[in-house]
Design a protein around this motif. Structure first.
Motif, PDB file in Angstrom:
ATOM      1  N   GLY A 836       9.401   6.374  -3.696  1.00 36.28           N
ATOM      2  CA  GLY A 836       8.221   6.134  -2.878  1.00 36.28           C
ATOM      3  C   GLY A 836       7.192   5.359  -3.663  1.00 36.28           C
ATOM      4  N   LEU A 837       6.245   4.765  -2.943  1.00 38.33           N
ATOM      5  CA  LEU A 837       5.170   4.022  -3.590  1.00 38.33           C
ATOM      6  C   LEU A 837       3.944   4.020  -2.684  1.00 38.33           C
ATOM      7  CD1 LEU A 837       4.935   0.964  -2.120  1.00 38.33           C
ATOM      8  CD2 LEU A 837       7.024   0.612  -3.415  1.00 38.33           C
ATOM      9  N   HIS A 838       2.800   3.757  -3.295  1.00 43.26           N
ATOM     10  CA  HIS A 838       1.558   3.639  -2.545  1.00 43.26           C
ATOM     11  C   HIS A 838       0.611   2.770  -3.339  1.00 43.26           C
ATOM     12  CE1 HIS A 838      -2.197   4.944  -0.442  1.00 43.26           C
ATOM     13  NE2 HIS A 838      -1.377   4.856   0.579  1.00 43.26           N
ATOM     14  N   ARG A 839      -0.228   2.018  -2.605  1.00 44.46           N
ATOM     15  CA  ARG A 839      -1.140   1.083  -3.243  1.00 44.46           C
ATOM     16  C   ARG A 839      -2.560   1.626  -3.188  1.00 44.46           C
ATOM     17  NH1 ARG A 839       0.283  -5.105  -2.073  1.00 44.46           N
ATOM     18  NH2 ARG A 839      -0.908  -5.213  -4.007  1.00 44.46           N
ATOM     19  N   SER A 840      -3.383   1.170  -4.113  1.00 47.35           N
ATOM     20  CA  SER A 840      -4.784   1.575  -4.156  1.00 47.35           C
ATOM     21  C   SER A 840      -5.544   0.938  -3.009  1.00 47.35           C
ATOM     22  CB  SER A 840      -5.401   1.169  -5.496  1.00 47.35           C
ATOM     23  OG  SER A 840      -5.259  -0.235  -5.696  1.00 47.35           O
ATOM     24  N   ALA A 841      -6.791   1.374  -2.824  1.00 44.69           N
ATOM     25  CA  ALA A 841      -7.611   0.865  -1.725  1.00 44.69           C
ATOM     26  C   ALA A 841      -7.845  -0.635  -1.884  1.00 44.69           C
ATOM     27  CB  ALA A 841      -8.943   1.617  -1.677  1.00 44.69           C
ATOM     28  N   ARG A 842      -8.168  -1.283  -0.756  1.00 39.29           N
ATOM     29  CA  ARG A 842      -8.233  -2.742  -0.729  1.00 39.29           C
ATOM     30  C   ARG A 842      -9.288  -3.286  -1.693  1.00 39.29           C
ATOM     31  NH1 ARG A 842      -6.781  -6.835   2.691  1.00 39.29           N
ATOM     32  NH2 ARG A 842      -5.775  -5.338   4.086  1.00 39.29           N
ATOM     33  N   HIS A 843     -10.455  -2.663  -1.768  1.00 39.81           N
ATOM     34  CA  HIS A 843     -11.555  -3.223  -2.551  1.00 39.81           C
ATOM     35  C   HIS A 843     -11.659  -2.600  -3.944  1.00 39.81           C
ATOM     36  CE1 HIS A 843     -12.835  -5.360   0.993  1.00 39.81           C
ATOM     37  NE2 HIS A 843     -12.856  -4.232   1.687  1.00 39.81           N
ATOM     38  N   SER A 844     -10.590  -1.986  -4.407  1.00 36.45           N
ATOM     39  CA  SER A 844     -10.557  -1.450  -5.764  1.00 36.45           C
ATOM     40  C   SER A 844      -9.591  -2.279  -6.609  1.00 36.45           C
ATOM     41  CB  SER A 844     -10.125   0.025  -5.737  1.00 36.45           C
ATOM     42  OG  SER A 844      -8.811   0.137  -5.218  1.00 36.45           O
ATOM     43  N   ARG A 845      -9.432  -1.881  -7.852  1.00 38.96           N
ATOM     44  CA  ARG A 845      -8.483  -2.590  -8.732  1.00 38.96           C
ATOM     45  C   ARG A 845      -7.072  -2.438  -8.174  1.00 38.96           C
ATOM     46  NH1 ARG A 845      -9.465  -0.770 -14.804  1.00 38.96           N
ATOM     47  NH2 ARG A 845      -7.955  -2.455 -15.088  1.00 38.96           N
ATOM     48  N   SER A 846      -6.316  -3.533  -8.190  1.00 36.12           N
ATOM     49  CA  SER A 846      -4.989  -3.552  -7.589  1.00 36.12           C
ATOM     50  C   SER A 846      -4.029  -2.751  -8.459  1.00 36.12           C
ATOM     51  CB  SER A 846      -4.506  -4.992  -7.442  1.00 36.12           C
ATOM     52  OG  SER A 846      -3.236  -5.021  -6.839  1.00 36.12           O
ATOM     53  N   ARG A 847      -3.583  -1.598  -7.928  1.00 29.63           N
ATOM     54  CA  ARG A 847      -2.642  -0.725  -8.623  1.00 29.63           C
ATOM     55  C   ARG A 847      -1.588  -0.248  -7.644  1.00 29.63           C
ATOM     56  NH1 ARG A 847      -7.201   3.310  -9.785  1.00 29.63           N
ATOM     57  NH2 ARG A 847      -7.872   2.180  -7.922  1.00 29.63           N
ATOM     58  N   VAL A 848      -0.393   0.013  -8.168  1.00 32.79           N
ATOM     59  CA  VAL A 848       0.710   0.528  -7.376  1.00 32.79           C
ATOM     60  C   VAL A 848       1.220   1.784  -8.062  1.00 32.79           C
ATOM     61  CG1 VAL A 848       2.957   0.070  -6.358  1.00 32.79           C
ATOM     62  CG2 VAL A 848       1.323  -1.803  -6.641  1.00 32.79           C
ATOM     63  N   ALA A 849       1.178   2.905  -7.355  1.00 33.37           N
ATOM     64  CA  ALA A 849       1.741   4.159  -7.855  1.00 33.37           C
ATOM     65  C   ALA A 849       3.165   4.274  -7.343  1.00 33.37           C
ATOM     66  CB  ALA A 849       0.900   5.341  -7.406  1.00 33.37           C
ATOM     67  N   VAL A 850       4.115   4.487  -8.255  1.00 30.20           N
ATOM     68  CA  VAL A 850       5.539   4.502  -7.934  1.00 30.20           C
ATOM     69  C   VAL A 850       6.103   5.870  -8.296  1.00 30.20           C
ATOM     70  CG1 VAL A 850       7.775   3.407  -8.319  1.00 30.20           C
ATOM     71  CG2 VAL A 850       5.682   2.031  -8.395  1.00 30.20           C
ATOM     72  N   ALA A 851       6.766   6.515  -7.321  1.00 31.91           N
ATOM     73  CA  ALA A 851       7.432   7.794  -7.564  1.00 31.91           C
ATOM     74  C   ALA A 851       8.909   7.530  -7.824  1.00 31.91           C
ATOM     75  CB  ALA A 851       7.261   8.711  -6.356  1.00 31.91           C
ATOM     76  N   LEU A 852       9.438   8.104  -8.935  1.00 35.78           N
ATOM     77  CA  LEU A 852      10.837   7.918  -9.329  1.00 35.78           C
ATOM     78  C   LEU A 852      11.620   9.199  -9.083  1.00 35.78           C
ATOM     79  CD1 LEU A 852      10.136   6.069 -12.706  1.00 35.78           C
ATOM     80  CD2 LEU A 852      10.508   5.055 -10.454  1.00 35.78           C
ATOM     81  N   GLU A 853      12.897   9.160  -9.400  1.00 37.88           N
ATOM     82  CA  GLU A 853      13.696  10.379  -9.297  1.00 37.88           C
ATOM     83  C   GLU A 853      13.130  11.471 -10.181  1.00 37.88           C
ATOM     84  OE1 GLU A 853      16.151  11.274  -7.508  1.00 37.88           O
ATOM     85  OE2 GLU A 853      16.790   9.441  -6.497  1.00 37.88           O
TER      86      GLU A 853
END
Length: 947
Positions: A836-853
């Protein structure tokens, strides 16, 4: 006069408009055909009406209604006419000052005669007969006799009674109230119907049954093709003998005969590919030069339904291009061709152009053939058949092949196939629609029965508003509608709306005594959670109810209930209570000032217990504020369901899972209420349970669900409106969301983005809220795995972590892919399978949180990329950005992390729990709270507090 001869030239007279009047007004034309309007106008003139003479002006040719009435007044009269009256001047042989007599002509004051003529000449030409004449621009010349003149009093006299006998009428032929059917005397056969429309494009096969050669095609001949076919049979026979011959001892290689057969088969396969390449060049050339014949030999670009594999061929066959449902069932062996990508692109473009051309020519069946059998687009085929009014075949496609029975029922209804539509609507549980169709068929008894079933169904679903509407509008049962609405207050989720609808119903039907009794009943209710909504409703009734006595009672009840509520409600709700009182008399400034002053009085603070001296912190003991997680409440979803997907939409959340042979979807509120949609359940008895894709852009938008293989019907169902969500929400599968979709996301603006798998890559398509395609993009497998062979085992791909913003972020196995238009793609190897993954809010620093096994990582998508692992001890976590935190949940553990400026991530808080494996982390309607949804249906709501 020329040489004793006289030449006479006759010219027609024409009226032309003059910007300024050319004669004074002596009469006015009052337009219209109603005597009451004429009298209203005359009464406003302010002159004696006894001297006014009226002449009815006939209408234009073919119209029996009068165009108006000409009112002639005396010379000294000056009437105050309105702007709708048209002024007319008067001329005769003695000039414009004549008072009366024969030879008088009335014409518009702005009318100029062309060619020019004196008034005496004009009167002589137009008044060759006695009487009063009117020259009207549209009606023409009208002559009035002396008997045509009327006085104003004549307009008030009743019509004369006719002395004719009306009892001698003979009855005529009685026709049926409704035309049931039109049938031909001789019914044509199916073969006759099909043979009549064949003299159109591509109706005759080519000479020899083969495609003409293309200029790009390499040299070849039929003898070589025949030799290859014979050699293929010999090679197969040799391979069969060689497989049974013993190989040399200690050798792993096949024998000589088998090896020769393998080499020969490889050579033949290469020759077959070359021959097929030549045939494709011929097809492209023919489609460009003679599309009418090329369509007959067009190659399908999809596998379709088939049984087995046919012997390989290097020739395209002649096809019947009329749409046929029988061919859609398959059952024949197929000969798949490996068509290069550039050839596929050119063929698809040509097929779409041909389909558009056929639709423009009105040949919708052929366009449906192109979409269904050549392109494999059954949705466009069904829509084309529906546009061509082939409703029954379109309904078959919608129901049997696209799993959209609701669309099939609408198609049958539009085509006038109401009996078949009724049966399908009954299967879907749309009993109100069944009743509507029976009403159109003038069958009142089945219609009332269907409406009764609809009322019972909606009451079982606690949708009292819809049930009451059917009772009032369809069954004319006002008492039953009032009883139904009364049952919705105050225990249902539609309590406030039911109370509003009840008083509106009583006001429409003049049942003011019942409304008065209901207000008295509501006045005696003790303060409760529903008192605030009751106060707002009573305040509106006091201003809008049609009876003044009920208004006064509602106003008094509002003040009485407000006095009791002010003692127990919180300061925030106190403002709403005072606003309801202030709205009783919005123009009373003193009342508004008193309400404002009362709202500023602070409530008495609760007593504060003394703090022991030993527990007070000294300044040197103060530490940095930390975050603590507190469990606020838990919500239990329906049991005996394996929940697999969840999402939130502003003030509600949705969850989906598999129950006892059915797919279950619920709508939940953060206060703990959970409900299922109305309508027939989605039965699903397969052993394999693929992930359920959910998407919803907001509270008012529908919930989108992927059509699940193997073709589970997901017709639209609805969540009825509630007080917290005063509009219905439908949930189901739109026509463009097929089983090939692997991810879907809706935006707040109503757009939906769908990621679908394909043989050569992934396709991202965007659709509007009206189900219109806005655009699409493709990502080939070779861009994701440059070191691979360009293929991927896509049948095992059912769900892809996915997020769309200005660019696209998705996870495939161990690849994090950032897909930026138009052609920039970044692939990051994260070293583990992405869950799974999720991105930070639009007007914040661009980050992607990634969930692994196991564990997770945070990827900074900036000029200097950075990856930071965290939560490495958690198995199968789920995560999400909530506010400024990254919330991670796993079995027995829930954590909150915060990111720092130097690409670091710190653990802020952690809490242990005994729930099952979590499936989602959701934001709630409060910024400092989030929810964790577990597989066993427990929704735990946590609050993060700084301390």
């Amino acid at each position: 006069t020329f040489s004793g001869a006289t030449a006479v030239i006759t010219l027609p007279l024409r009226m032309q408009y003059s910007p300024s009047p050319v004669r004074p007004a002596a009469a006015w034309l009052i337009p219209g055909d109603d005597a009451a309007d004429w009298l209203d106008e005359l009464l406003q003139w302010g002159i004696p009406l006894a001297a006014v003479t009226l002449y009815p002006v006939p209408g234009v040719r073919g119209d029996t209604a009068p165009a108006g009435i000409l009112a002639v007044v005396g010379k000294a009269a000056q009437p105050a006419v309105s702007r709708r009256c048209q002024p007319y001047g008067r001329i005769d042989g003695r000039g414009a000052a004549a008072d009366s007599g024969s030879g008088v002509v009335y014409l518009p004051v702005e009318a100029r005669i062309d060619p020019d003529a004196t008034e005496s000449e004009l009167a002589a030409l137009l008044t060759r007969q006695s009487g009063v004449h009117l020259l009207h621009p549209a009606v023409g010349l009208v002559r009035f006799l002396e008997s045509d003149a009327y006085r104003v009093a004549d307009l008030l006299r009743p019509a004369p009674v006719s002395e004719g006998q009306w009892d001698a009428a003979e009855p005529g032929v009685t026709l049926s109230q409704r035309l049931w059917s039109i049938e031909p005397i001789s019914v044509p056969s199916v073969q006759m119907v099909l043979s009549e429309g064949r003299d159109e494009i591509g109706s005759q096969p080519l000479t020899g049954g083969q495609l003409p050669r293309s200029p790009e095609e390499p040299a070849d001949n039929a003898l070589a093709a025949a030799g290859r076919a014979v050699m293929r049979q010999i090679a197969r026979l040799a391979s069969w003998f060689g497989s049974r011959a013993a190989a040399p001892v200690g050798s792993a290689k096949p024998g000589g005969l088998a090896q020769w057969a393998q080499q020969k088969m490889k050579q033949l396969d290469q020759a077959l590919l070359a021959s097929r390449h030549s045939e494709l060049l011929r097809l492209l050339h023919l489609l460009e030069t003679d599309p009418e014949q090329g369509l007959r030999y067009a190659l399908p670009l999809h596998s379709g339904d088939h049984r087995g594999i046919a012997p390989p061929s290097d020739r395209l066959t002649y096809r019947d291009i009329d749409f046929d449902l029988q061919r859609m069932r398959g059952g024949q062996p197929a000969d798949p061709w490996d068509v290069p990508f550039d050839f596929q692109t050119r063929l698809r473009r040509m097929y779409h152009e041909l389909a558009t051309r056929e639709i423009q020519l009105g040949r919708h069946r052929r366009a449906a053939y192109i979409y269904a059998e050549l392109l494999g687009d059954l949705r466009m085929a069904a829509a084309t058949l529906k546009a061509g009014r082939h409703f029954r075949e379109a309904a078959v496609l919608y129901r049997q092949r696209l799993a959209q029975p609701e669309e099939a029922a609408r198609c049958l209804e539009e085509g006038g196939l109401w009996i078949e539509a009724i049966g399908l609507y009954e299967e879907l549980g749309e009993f109100e629609k069944v009743g509507d169709l029976y009403s159109q068929l003038e069958q009142p008894d089945p219609a009332r029965e269907a409406y009764g079933r609809a009322v019972s169904k909606h009451r079982r679903d606690h949708d009292y508003l819809t049930a009451a509407k059917i009772l009032e509008t369809k069954l004319d049962d006002c008492d039953g509608a009032a009883e139904c609405l009364d049952a919705g207050w105050p225990a249902s989720r539609q309590a406030s709306q039911c109370l509003e609808a009840l008083f509106q119903l009583l006001g429409r039907h003049g049942r003011h005594k019942a409304a008065s009794d209901k207000v008295a009943e509501l006045r005696r209710q003790p303060p409760s959670d529903a008192s605030l909504s009751l106060l707002e409703s009573l305040s509106r009734f006091a201003r809008s109810y049609p009876d003044r006595d009920v208004q006064a009672q509602a106003a008094d009840a509002t003040r009485t209930l407000a006095a009791g509520c002010l003692r127990v409600v919180s300061p925030l709700k106190r403002l709403a209570v005072l606003a309801a009182v202030r709205q009783l008399v919005p123009d009373d400034r003193l009342l508004a000032r008193d309400c404002q002053r009362f709202s500023l009085i602070p409530p008495a603070p609760p007593p504060t217990p003394p703090v022991p001296r030993s527990s007070r912190r000294q300044p040197s003991q103060l530490k940095r504020r930390s975050t603590a997680l507190t469990l606020v409440r838990t919500i239990q979803l329906p049991e005996n369901v394996q929940w697999c997907s969840a999402m939130s939409a502003e003030h509600v959340f949705y969850a989906a899972g598999y129950g006892d042979n059915e797919l279950v979807v619920v709508q939940g509120f953060w206060n703990g209420d959970v409900r299922q949609p109305s309508g027939s359940p989605w039965h699903y008895a397969a052993t394999r349970q693929p992930p359920v894709l959910l998407a919803c852009g907001g509270d008012r938008q529908p919930v989108l669900m992927r059509q699940l293989p193997p073709g589970l019907d997901l017709p639209w169902r609805r969540f009825p409106p509630t007080d917290a969500l005063p509009f219905s929400i439908k949930v189901g599968t739109p026509p463009w969301l097929s089983a090939r979709a692997v991810a879907v996301q809706s935006t707040a603006g109503g757009q939906a983005h769908v990621l679908a798998r394909g043989p050569i890559g992934l396709t991202l398509s965007s659709y509007s809220s009206a189900d219109e395609l806005l655009g699409s993009r493709s990502l080939a497998w070779s861009e994701i795995w440059p070191d691979g062979d360009g293929t991927y085992d896509f049948p095992t791909l059912h769900s892809v972590p996915f997020h769309v913003r200005d660019d696209v972020c998705l996870g495939l196995e161990d690849r994090l892919i950032l897909w930026r238009p138009p052609a920039r793609t970044k692939v990051v190897d994260v070293g583990g399978t992405i869950r799974g993954l999720h991105r930070s809010a639009r007007h914040s620093r661009s980050r992607v949180a990634v969930a692994l096994e196991r564990g997770a990582l945070l990827y900074w998508d900036e000029s200097q990329e950075h990856v930071a692992p965290f939560a490495e001890d958690l198995d199968e976590p789920v995560l999400r950005f909530v506010g400024g935190w990254v919330v991670v949940a796993a079995v027995h553990q829930c954590r909150v992390y915060r990111t720092a400026e130097n690409h670091q991530i710190h653990l802020e808080a952690s809490v242990a729990h005994e729930q099952a494996r979590p499936i989602a982390v959701l934001p709630t309607d409060q910024n400092d709270r989030f929810a964790v949804v577990a597989q066993d249906g427990i929704v735990a709501i946590y609050q993060a507090n700084e301390r």
